[in-house]
Design a protein around this motif. Structure first.
Motif, PDB file in Angstrom:
ATOM      1  N   LEU A  32       0.885  -1.163   0.009  1.00 37.79           N
ATOM      2  CA  LEU A  32       0.065   0.066   0.149  1.00 37.79           C
ATOM      3  C   LEU A  32       0.783   1.213  -0.049  1.00 37.79           C
ATOM      4  O   LEU A  32       0.554   2.303  -0.592  1.00 37.79           O
ATOM      5  CB  LEU A  32      -0.805  -0.065   1.253  1.00 37.79           C
ATOM      6  CG  LEU A  32      -1.892  -1.139   1.343  1.00 37.79           C
ATOM      7  CD1 LEU A  32      -2.699  -1.009   2.554  1.00 37.79           C
ATOM      8  CD2 LEU A  32      -3.052  -1.217  -0.026  1.00 37.79           C
ATOM      9  N   LYS A  33       2.058   1.277   0.938  1.00 37.85           N
ATOM     10  CA  LYS A  33       2.858   2.387   0.863  1.00 37.85           C
ATOM     11  C   LYS A  33       3.559   2.707  -0.298  1.00 37.85           C
ATOM     12  O   LYS A  33       3.815   3.937  -0.915  1.00 37.85           O
ATOM     13  CB  LYS A  33       3.937   2.415   1.896  1.00 37.85           C
ATOM     14  CG  LYS A  33       3.362   2.395   3.380  1.00 37.85           C
ATOM     15  CD  LYS A  33       4.547   2.550   4.603  1.00 37.85           C
ATOM     16  CE  LYS A  33       4.910   0.990   4.767  1.00 37.85           C
ATOM     17  NZ  LYS A  33       5.988   1.013   5.758  1.00 37.85           N
ATOM     18  N   THR A  34       3.863   1.686  -1.293  1.00 33.01           N
ATOM     19  CA  THR A  34       4.655   1.613  -2.401  1.00 33.01           C
ATOM     20  C   THR A  34       3.715   2.260  -3.389  1.00 33.01           C
ATOM     21  O   THR A  34       4.189   3.164  -4.466  1.00 33.01           O
ATOM     22  CB  THR A  34       5.094   0.367  -2.962  1.00 33.01           C
ATOM     23  OG1 THR A  34       6.124  -0.256  -1.790  1.00 33.01           O
ATOM     24  CG2 THR A  34       6.023   0.580  -4.081  1.00 33.01           C
ATOM     25  N   MET A  35       2.418   1.803  -3.105  1.00 36.09           N
ATOM     26  CA  MET A  35       1.452   2.256  -4.569  1.00 36.09           C
ATOM     27  C   MET A  35       1.179   3.703  -4.261  1.00 36.09           C
ATOM     28  O   MET A  35       0.985   4.510  -5.118  1.00 36.09           O
ATOM     29  CB  MET A  35       0.131   1.420  -4.328  1.00 36.09           C
ATOM     30  CG  MET A  35       0.247  -0.009  -4.924  1.00 36.09           C
ATOM     31  SD  MET A  35      -1.263  -0.836  -4.852  1.00 36.09           S
ATOM     32  CE  MET A  35      -2.250  -0.126  -6.096  1.00 36.09           C
ATOM     33  N   PHE A  36       1.156   4.161  -2.924  1.00 34.98           N
ATOM     34  CA  PHE A  36       0.744   5.502  -2.734  1.00 34.98           C
ATOM     35  C   PHE A  36       1.906   6.318  -2.872  1.00 34.98           C
ATOM     36  O   PHE A  36       1.680   7.235  -3.581  1.00 34.98           O
ATOM     37  CB  PHE A  36       0.118   5.551  -1.119  1.00 34.98           C
ATOM     38  CG  PHE A  36       0.043   6.748  -0.665  1.00 34.98           C
ATOM     39  CD1 PHE A  36      -1.286   7.321  -0.862  1.00 34.98           C
ATOM     40  CD2 PHE A  36       1.018   7.737  -0.065  1.00 34.98           C
ATOM     41  CE1 PHE A  36      -1.963   8.528  -0.582  1.00 34.98           C
ATOM     42  CE2 PHE A  36       0.447   8.913   0.437  1.00 34.98           C
ATOM     43  CZ  PHE A  36      -0.889   9.307   0.259  1.00 34.98           C
ATOM     44  N   ARG A  37       3.153   6.322  -2.522  1.00 33.39           N
ATOM     45  CA  ARG A  37       4.242   6.965  -2.519  1.00 33.39           C
ATOM     46  C   ARG A  37       4.891   6.757  -4.194  1.00 33.39           C
ATOM     47  O   ARG A  37       5.156   8.004  -4.642  1.00 33.39           O
ATOM     48  CB  ARG A  37       5.337   6.480  -1.733  1.00 33.39           C
ATOM     49  CG  ARG A  37       5.208   6.937  -0.294  1.00 33.39           C
ATOM     50  CD  ARG A  37       5.944   8.476  -0.456  1.00 33.39           C
ATOM     51  NE  ARG A  37       5.786   8.867   1.164  1.00 33.39           N
ATOM     52  CZ  ARG A  37       4.778   9.566   1.743  1.00 33.39           C
ATOM     53  NH1 ARG A  37       3.916  10.098   0.901  1.00 33.39           N
ATOM     54  NH2 ARG A  37       5.015  10.092   3.078  1.00 33.39           N
ATOM     55  N   MET A  38       4.605   6.022  -4.772  1.00 31.16           N
ATOM     56  CA  MET A  38       5.172   5.934  -6.102  1.00 31.16           C
ATOM     57  C   MET A  38       4.125   5.917  -7.152  1.00 31.16           C
ATOM     58  O   MET A  38       4.389   5.967  -8.584  1.00 31.16           O
ATOM     59  CB  MET A  38       5.857   4.790  -6.456  1.00 31.16           C
ATOM     60  CG  MET A  38       7.260   4.693  -5.242  1.00 31.16           C
ATOM     61  SD  MET A  38       8.346   2.978  -5.806  1.00 31.16           S
ATOM     62  CE  MET A  38       9.050   3.656  -7.152  1.00 31.16           C
ATOM     63  N   ASN A  39       2.813   5.872  -6.901  1.00 28.07           N
ATOM     64  CA  ASN A  39       1.762   6.163  -7.966  1.00 28.07           C
ATOM     65  C   ASN A  39       1.790   5.121  -8.856  1.00 28.07           C
ATOM     66  O   ASN A  39       1.660   5.390  -9.937  1.00 28.07           O
ATOM     67  CB  ASN A  39       1.759   7.505  -8.515  1.00 28.07           C
ATOM     68  CG  ASN A  39       0.299   7.987  -9.120  1.00 28.07           C
ATOM     69  OD1 ASN A  39      -0.513   7.107  -8.778  1.00 28.07           O
ATOM     70  ND2 ASN A  39       0.406   8.680 -10.003  1.00 28.07           N
ATOM     71  N   LEU A  40       1.944   3.686  -8.474  1.00 23.29           N
ATOM     72  CA  LEU A  40       2.118   2.523  -9.378  1.00 23.29           C
ATOM     73  C   LEU A  40       0.574   1.886  -9.217  1.00 23.29           C
ATOM     74  O   LEU A  40       0.057   1.793  -8.364  1.00 23.29           O
ATOM     75  CB  LEU A  40       3.217   1.411  -8.692  1.00 23.29           C
ATOM     76  CG  LEU A  40       4.599   2.321  -8.807  1.00 23.29           C
ATOM     77  CD1 LEU A  40       5.608   1.121  -8.176  1.00 23.29           C
ATOM     78  CD2 LEU A  40       5.006   2.616 -10.168  1.00 23.29           C
ATOM     79  N   ASP A  41       0.451   1.302 -10.468  1.00 27.76           N
ATOM     80  CA  ASP A  41      -1.073   0.653 -10.468  1.00 27.76           C
ATOM     81  C   ASP A  41      -0.865  -0.617 -11.556  1.00 27.76           C
ATOM     82  O   ASP A  41      -2.004  -1.209 -11.578  1.00 27.76           O
ATOM     83  CB  ASP A  41      -1.854   1.658 -11.129  1.00 27.76           C
ATOM     84  CG  ASP A  41      -1.616   2.352 -12.354  1.00 27.76           C
ATOM     85  OD1 ASP A  41      -0.856   1.708 -13.067  1.00 27.76           O
ATOM     86  OD2 ASP A  41      -2.222   3.312 -12.731  1.00 27.76           O
ATOM     87  N   LEU A  42       0.133  -0.919 -11.884  1.00 31.06           N
ATOM     88  CA  LEU A  42       0.125  -2.120 -12.757  1.00 31.06           C
ATOM     89  C   LEU A  42       0.912  -3.219 -11.936  1.00 31.06           C
ATOM     90  O   LEU A  42       2.087  -2.809 -11.196  1.00 31.06           O
ATOM     91  CB  LEU A  42       0.861  -1.906 -13.953  1.00 31.06           C
ATOM     92  CG  LEU A  42       0.082  -1.176 -15.018  1.00 31.06           C
ATOM     93  CD1 LEU A  42       1.109  -0.835 -16.307  1.00 31.06           C
ATOM     94  CD2 LEU A  42      -1.067  -1.652 -15.540  1.00 31.06           C
ATOM     95  N   VAL A  43       0.793  -4.561 -12.037  1.00 31.45           N
ATOM     96  CA  VAL A  43       1.411  -5.539 -11.535  1.00 31.45           C
ATOM     97  C   VAL A  43       3.111  -5.658 -11.896  1.00 31.45           C
ATOM     98  O   VAL A  43       3.822  -6.077 -11.058  1.00 31.45           O
ATOM     99  CB  VAL A  43       0.628  -6.820 -11.423  1.00 31.45           C
ATOM    100  CG1 VAL A  43       1.487  -8.218 -11.279  1.00 31.45           C
ATOM    101  CG2 VAL A  43      -0.710  -6.912 -10.878  1.00 31.45           C
ATOM    102  N   SER A  44       3.149  -5.557 -12.930  1.00 29.90           N
ATOM    103  CA  SER A  44       4.399  -5.486 -13.761  1.00 29.90           C
ATOM    104  C   SER A  44       5.425  -4.418 -13.116  1.00 29.90           C
ATOM    105  O   SER A  44       6.645  -4.838 -12.663  1.00 29.90           O
ATOM    106  CB  SER A  44       4.601  -5.339 -15.284  1.00 29.90           C
ATOM    107  OG  SER A  44       3.826  -4.094 -15.511  1.00 29.90           O
TER     108      SER A  44
END
Length: 437
Positions: A32-44
């Motif tokens: 969750l922190k990684t998606m939030f901080r880095m704005n990532l949305d793809l599994v790859s």
């Protein structure tokens, strides 16, 4: 040529969440922190940043979706080769990410549990290496060393324990330390971060682990190279940490960043599986005896004790070839108990006249400085008797570089003569005299 032992066993990649050895809550929060901080949305993308196989990342996302923390965004067209489902944090997921960030700012690569890391350290131990005379000579071919020095150095390095090199300054103790590092030659797996008691300690440091190789995958390839080992590790040359007069005892403690609430590994932990060189021992603010006392337990028991901010102490593996280098006589700076605990004591003396001339000729050839018999006779018969014929390895380089500087200033071709030897020699020593303040 390096006739090194077989490559160290690679840590296998995780097949599922339980293989990581981490708690589900910790992994979910790092996601969750990684998606939030880095704005990532793809599994790859997440697979690359979290350093986990895609199926494990998907397992983590599916679990977080079941908890209402992540939602699917529908199909996204990501480039020409793949259609991937995009994911985003729900409001509940964002709130959980912020709460987790307030406890620790760490995000990105999943850490390795301390226990698992300990197993990998054993598999790639510095004490498993075999050091042959050929390897050591190959790494030190640029140095003129007496034969009996390699007789002592070889077994010392092969033991992977601790070495004290002592002797007068300017005779290549630092160069020999670097040669030992170069002779090791193989690669090990360094964790990006390790986990103990829910706390994350970052270990991989591009400055220390500078020869690291990143595997770059071809997305179209069926056999992806990075799937061969756990990418939470980085494949590196055996690390080397070199410290000198700046070394202090607190540099051997965990480094805690109060703002991000994260830990960084101390120098000796970063050097695990490699070499830790303490140069110029005796020039530090702390007395040498205090520094050695700090190393006694690690050197004897192959483990170090570190402490968290809470005061909780824990063990970490200590698997490092420690090289102490000093210009002092060991009896001046250590007690007998400390000396007993250092496995190998090796004196690095100045060269013989014969070796001195070899070094002089080698440096002159490299610097394109023609040798002159009259100048050399003057140097050996007139100059060296004034200092009791005590030769040092640094002196040929110093004298030749001085003569080159004089020639360039005078606008004459590179040459040596008794007069130029006299001018160069005058800069090598400072005349004893009283200066009024």
């Amino acid at each position: 040529m390096n006739m090194q032992t077989a490559a160290v066993p690679a840590p296998p990649p995780a097949r599922n969440l339980s293989d990581t050895g981490l708690s589900i809550v910790m992994m979910r929060d790092i996601l969750l922190k990684t998606m939030f901080r880095m704005n990532l949305d793809l599994v790859s993308e997440l697979e690359r940043v979290l350093c986990l196989p895609s199926r494990v990342v998907q397992e983590l996302i599916d679990m977080s979706r079941d908890q209402g923390l992540i939602e699917a965004m529908g199909t996204l067209h990501a480039g020409a080769t793949s259609n991937e489902m995009g994911y985003q944090l729900t409001d509940t997921g964002k709130a959980r990410a912020l709460d987790a960030l307030s406890q620790s700012e760490y995000y990105g690569a999943m850490p390795i549990p301390m226990e698992e890391y300990g197993k990998q350290v054993k598999r790639q131990s510095i004490r498993n290496i075999t050091m042959t005379r050929g390897q050591l000579t190959g790494a030190m071919g640029h140095l003129v060393l007496p034969d009996d020095l390699l007789d002592h150095l070889g077994p010392a390095v092969g033991s992977g324990r601790s070495i004290l090199m002592y002797g007068p300054p300017g005779n290549g103790k630092s160069s020999i330390s670097n040669g030992i590092r170069d002779a090791l030659g193989d690669k090990i797996y360094v964790p990006r971060a390790i986990e103990y008691s829910g706390q994350v300690i970052t270990v991989y440091d591009p400055i220390v682990h500078s020869s690291a190789e990143e595997q770059v995958d071809d997305g179209n390839s069926l056999r992806r190279s990075s799937m061969k080992y756990d990418r939470r590790y980085v494949l590196c040359e055996r690390p080397t940490v070199i410290t000198g007069g700046e070394l202090s005892l607190d540099m051997l403690d965990l480094v805690y960043n109060a703002t991000s609430r994260t830990y960084q590994a101390p120098l000796q932990l970063k050097s695990t599986g490699g070499v830790f060189i303490v140069d110029d021992l005796g020039r530090q603010a702390e007395p040498p005896q205090a520094l050695i006392n700090r190393w006694i337990v690690p050197l004897e028991e192959s483990k170090d004790i570190l402490a968290l901010q809470s005061g909780e102490k824990f063990e970490v593996p200590f698997d490092t070839l420690v090289i102490f280098s000093t210009n002092f006589h060991p009896n001046e700076i250590f007690d007998k108990a400390a000396l007993r605990r250092i496995f190998f004591k090796i004196k690095i003396d100045g060269p013989t006249q014969e070796d001195y001339l070899k070094i002089f000729a080698m440096v002159a050839r490299k610097r394109k400085m023609p040798l002159d018999e009259a100048a050399l006779v003057h140097l050996l018969k007139k100059k060296y008797p004034t200092i009791d014929n005590i030769y040092a390895n640094y002196q040929p380089i110093f004298l030749i570089d001085q003569m080159i500087a004089i020639c360039e200033f005078e606008g004459i071709p590179r040459q040596m003569s008794p007069e130029l030897i006299d001018r160069a020699w005058a800069n090598m020593f400072v005349r004893e005299e009283h200066i009024e303040h």
